[in-house]
Scaffold this active site. Sequence first.
Site, PDB file in Angstrom:
ATOM      1  N   LYS A   3       0.826  -1.212   0.000  1.00 37.95           N
ATOM      2  CA  LYS A   3       0.000   0.000   0.000  1.00 37.95           C
ATOM      3  C   LYS A   3       0.862   1.264   0.000  1.00 37.95           C
ATOM      4  O   LYS A   3       0.614   2.192  -0.772  1.00 37.95           O
ATOM      5  CB  LYS A   3      -0.885  -0.031   1.249  1.00 37.95           C
ATOM      6  CG  LYS A   3      -2.022   0.906   1.222  1.00 37.95           C
ATOM      7  CD  LYS A   3      -3.018   0.527   2.308  1.00 37.95           C
ATOM      8  CE  LYS A   3      -2.322   0.228   3.621  1.00 37.95           C
ATOM      9  NZ  LYS A   3      -2.628   1.181   4.681  1.00 37.95           N
ATOM     10  N   ARG A  20      10.136 -10.119   4.562  1.00 40.22           N
ATOM     11  CA  ARG A  20      10.507  -8.752   4.925  1.00 40.22           C
ATOM     12  C   ARG A  20      11.096  -8.725   6.333  1.00 40.22           C
ATOM     13  O   ARG A  20      12.042  -8.009   6.612  1.00 40.22           O
ATOM     14  CB  ARG A  20       9.257  -7.857   4.847  1.00 40.22           C
ATOM     15  CG  ARG A  20       9.524  -6.385   5.024  1.00 40.22           C
ATOM     16  CD  ARG A  20       8.318  -5.556   4.644  1.00 40.22           C
ATOM     17  NE  ARG A  20       7.391  -5.383   5.761  1.00 40.22           N
ATOM     18  CZ  ARG A  20       6.228  -4.693   5.667  1.00 40.22           C
ATOM     19  NH1 ARG A  20       5.857  -4.171   4.517  1.00 40.22           N
ATOM     20  NH2 ARG A  20       5.461  -4.555   6.703  1.00 40.22           N
ATOM     21  N   ARG A  26      11.790  -5.449  11.699  1.00 37.71           N
ATOM     22  CA  ARG A  26      10.509  -5.150  12.369  1.00 37.71           C
ATOM     23  C   ARG A  26      10.032  -6.402  13.064  1.00 37.71           C
ATOM     24  O   ARG A  26       9.750  -7.409  12.425  1.00 37.71           O
ATOM     25  CB  ARG A  26       9.467  -4.698  11.342  1.00 37.71           C
ATOM     26  CG  ARG A  26       9.483  -3.201  11.101  1.00 37.71           C
ATOM     27  CD  ARG A  26       8.465  -2.800  10.080  1.00 37.71           C
ATOM     28  NE  ARG A  26       7.082  -3.036  10.531  1.00 37.71           N
ATOM     29  CZ  ARG A  26       6.026  -2.506   9.915  1.00 37.71           C
ATOM     30  NH1 ARG A  26       6.187  -1.738   8.853  1.00 37.71           N
ATOM     31  NH2 ARG A  26       4.817  -2.743  10.345  1.00 37.71           N
ATOM     32  N   ARG A  75      -2.316 -10.076  12.493  1.00 37.21           N
ATOM     33  CA  ARG A  75      -2.462  -8.728  11.919  1.00 37.21           C
ATOM     34  C   ARG A  75      -3.333  -8.762  10.674  1.00 37.21           C
ATOM     35  O   ARG A  75      -4.149  -7.875  10.439  1.00 37.21           O
ATOM     36  CB  ARG A  75      -1.087  -8.137  11.578  1.00 37.21           C
ATOM     37  CG  ARG A  75      -0.397  -7.533  12.792  1.00 37.21           C
ATOM     38  CD  ARG A  75       1.051  -7.191  12.520  1.00 37.21           C
ATOM     39  NE  ARG A  75       1.218  -6.273  11.408  1.00 37.21           N
ATOM     40  CZ  ARG A  75       2.299  -6.246  10.625  1.00 37.21           C
ATOM     41  NH1 ARG A  75       3.290  -7.090  10.829  1.00 37.21           N
ATOM     42  NH2 ARG A  75       2.381  -5.374   9.646  1.00 37.21           N
TER      43      ARG A  75
END
Length: 392
Positions: free
Chosen positions: A215, A329, A335, A347
């Site tokens: 996004k 990722r 992260r 999530r």
Amino acid sequence: MHNVRLYELFGICIFASQKYAVLVQLHDLTFTPFISEAEINAGIEEVATKVNADFKDKNPVFLGVLNGAFLFAAELIKRFEGDCEVSFVKMSSYEGTNSSGTVNSLLGLNQSLKGRNVVVIEDIVDTGNTLESIDKILRAEEVKQYKIATLFYKPESYKKSLHIDYVGIAIPNDFIVGYGLDYNGLGRNLTQVYKLKETDNMTNIVLFGPPGAGKGTQADILKNEYDLKHISTGDVFRYNIKNETELGKMAKSYMDQGKLVPDTVTIDMLKTEVRNDLSGKGFIFDGFPRTVAQADALEEFLNEEGTQVSAMIALEVDDEVLVERLLERGKTSGRSDDANEEVVRKRIKIYYEETAILKQFYLKQNKYYGVDGVGSIEEITERLKEVIDGLA
Ligand code: IMP
Ligand code: MG
């Protein structure tokens, strides 16, 4: 018209100001809220105070100019504290939303005004053509004196030299309806004033996508491609908190207590962002709205500015692909929320739970577009552009 009526019928509004944010459709035209009932009442009070001071002991004749002035006349006369008489004349100079230039007297005076103190009550003074005709009538009547009270006045449009004695509210040169004023017969019963909606050239995209759908990347590309402002709720929050704005401090106080920031605070922050960029081509909203209340609020404040959400575009990516992408990722991004499969799946699940209801919200308005989010960045951009180009 319909919407306003519905809210009144049920006698409730979920948001106090919602009723006032609803667009009004009269014949072929759309109108947006412009002057509230409270502002109108304040204008009337001001005129009434002056008229009382000048005419209380003069037994004036109030001469209402029909049709538009009937509501203002009623309110003004109710507030008059001395003796008075009431008369009406009916004039007409408007066709649609433009002055025809010639004024017709459709209903004349039915009493002599010779030697009387007269207060002319007008709904609105625009070019002044109507006033000029009234002036002629009153001179011919040989009145003692007359003064003009108008609820609304358009100084930029006024071309005559007759002095207007009492003005409720001066307004720019917009076509307005409500509170007695009509567009081809409709709108007189609206209790506040609306103005003609300017043509809306903005493109306002609500961009959705589950975590890992790309996004942010696509928002960045589209923002440059279409010259849109990208409003990311996360960025707006961080900016306000960092700069210690009033709203930022408020948001932080909730976050520090481990509480969710209330919708009203989030909405006010977004509103400020939108207001700062209204002259642009439009917005990409990212991370907002998250709830139906926020979606309603977004529609409401965009409407107030004469625009609206053009589309909700959602990037659609299969769960397994997302999980794979995010874990990949996580290996490099550091992260922590990307590194654990269980967290990642949760999530994604939350995203669908949250957005399902918004998908329904925009589907109902025919504004929902799902876009296949699997492929190269360029391929996905092309799919998004196809949707946006099709909106115009
Ligand atoms: P004037 O003769 O140009 O001053 O216009 C006065 C009359 O035009 C008013 O009494 C209204 O009937 C009509 N009018 C002027 N402006 C508007 C408007 O914005 N909305 C609706 N009617 C208007
Ligand atoms: Mg009038």
